[in-house]
Design a protein around this motif. Structure first.
Motif, short mmCIF file in Angstrom:
data_model
loop_
_atom_site.label_atom_id
_atom_site.label_comp_id
_atom_site.label_asym_id
_atom_site.label_seq_id
_atom_site.Cartn_x
_atom_site.Cartn_y
_atom_site.Cartn_z
N UNK A 1 5.84 -13.15 8.35
CA UNK A 1 6.50 -13.90 9.41
C UNK A 1 7.22 -15.11 8.81
N UNK A 2 8.27 -15.56 9.50
CA UNK A 2 9.02 -16.72 9.03
C UNK A 2 8.34 -18.01 9.51
N UNK A 3 8.28 -18.98 8.61
CA UNK A 3 7.70 -20.28 8.94
C UNK A 3 8.60 -21.37 8.36
N UNK A 4 8.38 -22.60 8.82
CA UNK A 4 8.97 -23.77 8.18
C UNK A 4 7.85 -24.52 7.48
N UNK A 5 8.06 -24.86 6.23
CA UNK A 5 7.03 -25.55 5.45
C UNK A 5 7.67 -26.66 4.63
N UNK A 6 6.85 -27.66 4.27
CA UNK A 6 7.31 -28.77 3.43
C UNK A 6 6.89 -28.50 2.00
N UNK A 7 7.85 -28.43 1.10
CA UNK A 7 7.56 -28.13 -0.29
C UNK A 7 7.92 -29.33 -1.17
N UNK A 8 7.10 -29.59 -2.17
CA UNK A 8 7.41 -30.56 -3.22
C UNK A 8 7.78 -29.76 -4.46
N UNK A 9 8.97 -29.99 -5.00
CA UNK A 9 9.45 -29.16 -6.09
C UNK A 9 9.35 -29.82 -7.46
N UNK A 10 9.16 -31.14 -7.49
CA UNK A 10 9.07 -31.82 -8.78
C UNK A 10 8.20 -33.05 -8.66
N UNK A 11 7.72 -33.54 -9.77
CA UNK A 11 6.84 -34.70 -9.80
C UNK A 11 7.48 -35.88 -9.09
#
Length: 369
Positions: A1-11
């Motif tokens: 299923x599709x969701x919206x999420x908060x991602x951290x990609x770098x330090x």
């Protein structure tokens, strides 16, 4: 299923709200529609890479929501239940079987590895093939999360669900340290160092336990004033003089217990030195790996003092989280006074306010009940 999420990609990077795909739950897993999620210091620790965990990752580990689907082996919760998500654990190792899931022998794999213990992932994004998830077996900075049955705790429906997420980590850590780990008895004295969400939860729990001298120590006068409102009997601004001497002026020989939430070696030393004979100091603050404690062995040995490490308040979440909710309903544990709500797209502002001390416990509103 599709969701919206908060991602951290770098330090040290920002939280980026992006569309992703979430797997359906495996046999022992639960799909939860997230209503709200607390922001905890540990989220910031991982974002800033003060502890080892792989990036990019979807963080969030104080989720609260509604069960949408369950795996075919799940028996503890059902579709429609209100739940709080907490830390993951295996349930099978010696620590778990002895009633200490917070010290699970596989704690790292279930909480910090960035995947399920078997290496598989719950969340996927084609543009980020190295995406990591399953933070604290949930990754609840998202509109939906898949958690394990072990860390999905059923809660009453007559309590505001959006308020309950922080019980899964920070608040259970502070309260559990007092009520479980230190087992503070009625009539005891305690000094709590640091008046963030964990420290203030400890102060409220100390009042519940019947401690009669509860000293809050911090450098923030506004936080100290709130500590008095929540149950502290005395406050000390550590900028105003020798803290140990001030504790002794209030207690005579020192406190029965001390509780450090700061993780700062110099503060821990003060906490230990402010103890009376046979006093116990509990530690929960995350400390940088290169830091070391420094105090004389006689500070411990001659006075018979104890320094005790504590994780997640030594709680069994399925028992302790409902206990805290019951205390809240009775007016004895007003943890709602620590909370400020933010919308999901305000996550970076919420994180900044938390780090600056503007907000004690930020909670992100993500969905509807």
């Amino acid at each position: 299923m599709k969701i919206t999420a908060a991602v951290v990609k770098e330090k040290g990077g920002s939280f980026l709200l992006e569309e992703m795909e979430l797997d359906q739950p495996q046999p022992q897993e639960v799909l939860v529609r997230i209503v709200a999620t607390g922001i905890c210091h540990t989220d910031m620790v991982i974002r800033n890479q003060q502890m080892p965990a792989p990036l990019p990752m979807v963080l969030g580990h104080e989720g609260a929501g509604v069960v949408e689907a369950v795996g075919n082996e799940v028996t503890e919760v059902a579709v429609g239940d209100h739940v709080v998500l907490t830390f993951g654990y295996c349930g099978k190792c010696s620590s778990c079987r002895e009633g200490f899931p917070t010290y699970c022998e596989h704690m790292l794999e279930h909480n910090f590895a960035g995947s399920r213990p078997d290496g598989s992932h719950r969340i996927h994004q084609h543009s980020t093939p190295d995406l990591h998830d399953s933070f604290f077996s949930q990754s609840s900075f998202a509109t939906y999360a898949v958690a394990h049955e072990n860390n999905t705790i059923k809660v009453p429906k007559d309590v505001p669900l959006e308020l309950l997420g922080p019980l899964g980590c920070g608040i259970q850590t502070g309260a559990g340290a007092i009520l479980n780990s230190l087992n503070v008895p009625s009539g005891a004295s305690i000094a709590v160092f640091g008046t963030g969400a964990v420290g203030l939860s400890a102060i409220m729990a100390s009042r519940v336990a019947g401690a009669t001298t509860i000293i809050a120590v911090d450098i923030n006068d506004e936080r100290l004033a709130l500590a008095l409102e929540l149950g502290a009997t005395h406050t000390i601004n550590s900028k105003t003089g020798n803290v140990v001497e001030q504790i002794q002026q209030l207690t005579g020989p020192g406190t029965h217990f001390a509780f450090d939430t700061t993780g700062r070696p110099e503060v821990i030393r003060t906490a230990v030195q402010g103890l009376r004979t046979h006093g116990v100091c509990g530690l929960v603050g995350v400390t940088a790996p290169d830091k070391e404690l420094s105090f004389g062995p006689n500070d411990i040995m001659v006075a018979g003092r104890t320094v005790k490490g504590i994780l997640q308040g030594d709680s069994v979440p399925s028992i302790f989280i409902p206990r805290l909710i019951a205390l809240y309903q009775q007016g004895q544990f007003p943890f709602d006074k620590l909370v400020k709500f933010y919308e999901f797209d305000q996550i970076n502002q919420a994180a900044e306010d938390s780090e600056k001390g503007v907000t004690i416990k930020p909670v992100l509103r993500i969905g509807k009940v």
